[in-house]
Design a protein around this motif. Sequence first.
Motif, mmCIF file in Angstrom:
data_model
loop_
_atom_site.group_PDB
_atom_site.id
_atom_site.type_symbol
_atom_site.label_atom_id
_atom_site.label_comp_id
_atom_site.label_asym_id
_atom_site.label_seq_id
_atom_site.Cartn_x
_atom_site.Cartn_y
_atom_site.Cartn_z
ATOM 1 N N LEU A 1 17.401 23.575 -19.896
ATOM 2 C CA LEU A 1 16.600 22.839 -18.922
ATOM 3 C C LEU A 1 17.476 22.070 -17.934
ATOM 4 N N ARG B 1 5.271 28.026 -21.358
ATOM 5 C CA ARG B 1 6.561 27.406 -21.660
ATOM 6 C C ARG B 1 6.464 25.891 -21.830
ATOM 7 N N SER B 2 7.224 25.409 -22.783
ATOM 8 C CA SER B 2 7.394 23.974 -22.960
ATOM 9 C C SER B 2 8.684 23.563 -22.264
ATOM 10 N N TRP B 3 8.622 22.566 -21.409
ATOM 11 C CA TRP B 3 9.795 22.164 -20.638
ATOM 12 C C TRP B 3 10.330 20.806 -21.089
ATOM 13 N N GLU B 4 10.261 20.576 -22.400
ATOM 14 C CA GLU B 4 10.821 19.363 -22.961
ATOM 15 C C GLU B 4 11.701 19.736 -24.144
#
Length: 237
Positions: free
Chosen positions: A224, A210-213
Amino acid sequence: MSKIMLTNDDGIFTDGMERLARAASKLGEVWIVAPDSERSGKSHAASFHSSIEAWEVDYPVPGVRAFASTGTPADCVRIGLLNIIPGSAGFVFSGINYGYNIATDLQYSATVGAAFEAAFQKKHVIAFSEDASPVHEVTDRYLEEIMIELMEKPLEADQIWNVNFPSCTLSECRGILRDRKTFLGEFYKDRYNETPLENGRISYMVEGIRSWEGEEGTDLKAILDNYVSIGRANNIS
């Protein structure tokens, strides 16, 4: 009373489908046409060179008629609207998906693919998704409220409403953000694990990280930050 068709890509007897059916049954006559088992990641795939089957099943929500199918979610929308539901349906709800449908992951999602098929059939469509988590507090708090709101809001041709619920507790949820844009970056950064096989072939299994940006104003950023994300998504037109 409005006819509302439900479908999903996780299978007809999932908890998410049942919760969607219970909420939708307060707003109209509900029909379900959904895959008999999981069809995740099938996007807008449809069966044009092979037959598909469908059969009525007993469903645990009173008043709901439900049909399982061997087809893809897009197939289910097509046979549901064109053949199974008498007089078709005015609304199509897809979900509640087990896993977010945000950012560029939309192109792979069969939940969204089914929704786009319904939009192609000129129906008013809402796709619902939540995190792959046992925490449903936010979804269950806002689901019916958002259904009522978005059933009244117009969409352009080949457009759908795309709703994602955060996995936080209700006390942690910061509310609803509307008009979220689809984040054009990756939500999952994919890589493939390789396993050599005895026959000289290699097995590849995807591992999504996962990308958390996410950029301000996008669906990913809303999730988020523990908001419910509501936005429109466009099909190919």
